[in-house]
Write an enzyme that holds these catalytic residues in place. Sequence first.
Site, PDB file in Angstrom:
ATOM      1  N   HIS A   1      -2.379   7.041   7.286  1.00  0.00           N
ATOM      2  CA  HIS A   1      -1.448   7.984   6.642  1.00  0.00           C
ATOM      3  C   HIS A   1      -2.154   9.274   6.246  1.00  0.00           C
ATOM      4  O   HIS A   1      -1.603  10.367   6.394  1.00  0.00           O
ATOM      5  CB  HIS A   1      -0.849   7.357   5.376  1.00  0.00           C
ATOM      6  CG  HIS A   1       0.407   6.571   5.624  1.00  0.00           C
ATOM      7  ND1 HIS A   1       1.527   7.112   6.193  1.00  0.00           N
ATOM      8  CD2 HIS A   1       0.710   5.272   5.348  1.00  0.00           C
ATOM      9  CE1 HIS A   1       2.478   6.183   6.275  1.00  0.00           C
ATOM     10  NE2 HIS A   1       2.012   5.055   5.772  1.00  0.00           N
TER      11      HIS A   1
ATOM     12  N   HIS B   1      -3.960   0.942   7.640  1.00  0.00           N
ATOM     13  CA  HIS B   1      -2.643   1.582   7.656  1.00  0.00           C
ATOM     14  C   HIS B   1      -2.621   2.785   6.698  1.00  0.00           C
ATOM     15  O   HIS B   1      -2.161   3.869   7.061  1.00  0.00           O
ATOM     16  CB  HIS B   1      -1.581   0.536   7.268  1.00  0.00           C
ATOM     17  CG  HIS B   1      -0.180   1.060   7.230  1.00  0.00           C
ATOM     18  ND1 HIS B   1       0.777   0.673   8.147  1.00  0.00           N
ATOM     19  CD2 HIS B   1       0.435   1.929   6.393  1.00  0.00           C
ATOM     20  CE1 HIS B   1       1.914   1.291   7.858  1.00  0.00           C
ATOM     21  NE2 HIS B   1       1.739   2.053   6.800  1.00  0.00           N
TER      22      HIS B   1
ATOM     23  N   GLY C   1       0.840  -1.187   0.000  1.00  0.00           N
ATOM     24  CA  GLY C   1       0.000   0.000   0.000  1.00  0.00           C
ATOM     25  C   GLY C   1       0.876   1.238   0.000  1.00  0.00           C
ATOM     26  O   GLY C   1       2.050   1.173   0.377  1.00  0.00           O
TER      27      GLY C   1
ATOM     28  N   CYS D   1       6.353  -0.096   7.305  1.00  0.00           N
ATOM     29  CA  CYS D   1       5.920   1.057   6.511  1.00  0.00           C
ATOM     30  C   CYS D   1       7.040   1.463   5.560  1.00  0.00           C
ATOM     31  O   CYS D   1       8.197   1.532   5.977  1.00  0.00           O
ATOM     32  CB  CYS D   1       5.573   2.208   7.450  1.00  0.00           C
ATOM     33  SG  CYS D   1       5.053   3.709   6.603  1.00  0.00           S
ATOM     34  N   LEU D   2       6.691   1.748   4.305  1.00  0.00           N
ATOM     35  CA  LEU D   2       7.715   2.142   3.330  1.00  0.00           C
ATOM     36  C   LEU D   2       8.395   3.459   3.719  1.00  0.00           C
ATOM     37  O   LEU D   2       9.493   3.739   3.268  1.00  0.00           O
ATOM     38  CB  LEU D   2       7.094   2.284   1.930  1.00  0.00           C
ATOM     39  CG  LEU D   2       6.628   0.986   1.258  1.00  0.00           C
ATOM     40  CD1 LEU D   2       5.974   1.293  -0.085  1.00  0.00           C
ATOM     41  CD2 LEU D   2       7.797   0.016   1.068  1.00  0.00           C
TER      42      LEU D   2
ATOM     43  N   GLN E   1       3.011   9.943   1.366  1.00  0.00           N
ATOM     44  CA  GLN E   1       4.331   9.296   1.316  1.00  0.00           C
ATOM     45  C   GLN E   1       5.138   9.692   0.077  1.00  0.00           C
ATOM     46  O   GLN E   1       6.323   9.403   0.000  1.00  0.00           O
ATOM     47  CB  GLN E   1       4.167   7.772   1.379  1.00  0.00           C
ATOM     48  CG  GLN E   1       3.620   7.300   2.710  1.00  0.00           C
ATOM     49  CD  GLN E   1       3.433   5.793   2.722  1.00  0.00           C
ATOM     50  OE1 GLN E   1       2.414   5.296   2.240  1.00  0.00           O
ATOM     51  NE2 GLN E   1       4.407   5.071   3.250  1.00  0.00           N
TER      52      GLN E   1
END
Length: 182
Positions: free
Chosen positions: A138, A134, A49, A92-93, A54
Amino acid sequence: MSLRPLHLLGSPVLREPAAPVGGGAAVDAEVRALVADLFETMRAAKGVGLAANQVGVARRVAVVETAETESFVLIDPVLVEKEGRVKEEEGCLSIPDLYADVERAARVVVEATDEQGARRRIEGTGLLARALQHEMDHLDGILFLDRVGPIKRRFLLRQWEKSREGQTGYLKEVVPESAAKA
Ligand code: ZN
């Protein structure tokens, strides 16, 4: 389509509540390009995701793809149902290499606009339910670190600071998928 650099923990946009896109004509070419870029960047980074924050865009747009047959566009998503609780490891990226157990609803139903401007219902359990929650976090400026206990959080933040030693800025270039495999 293009890969966009990822914003890492410390970048202010990750803490910014994202602005709604709006329905109908508001889902324009720019929003569709953002969706395409989110998919491309998420896949190259091997995530399940990715939210617009991000990649530095504070708009309520995210994508989730937990399997080839389960890919979803979330524009202005709203949680309409949740059920049960389950604790699983999450990452998380935007906070690479840190993982922690996070408690989430076991099943959720989300309403969101897709890239055609249509309102859709998405029902998820397991990884899909987790990824939906998640990514929606964000869009509210919330990170998974906020959902772990204070001791674990301090430990993770120390680890993070150590991993950031000697580095400046909060952007990470994503390597294209083909290059990553080579
Ligand atoms: Zn994340």
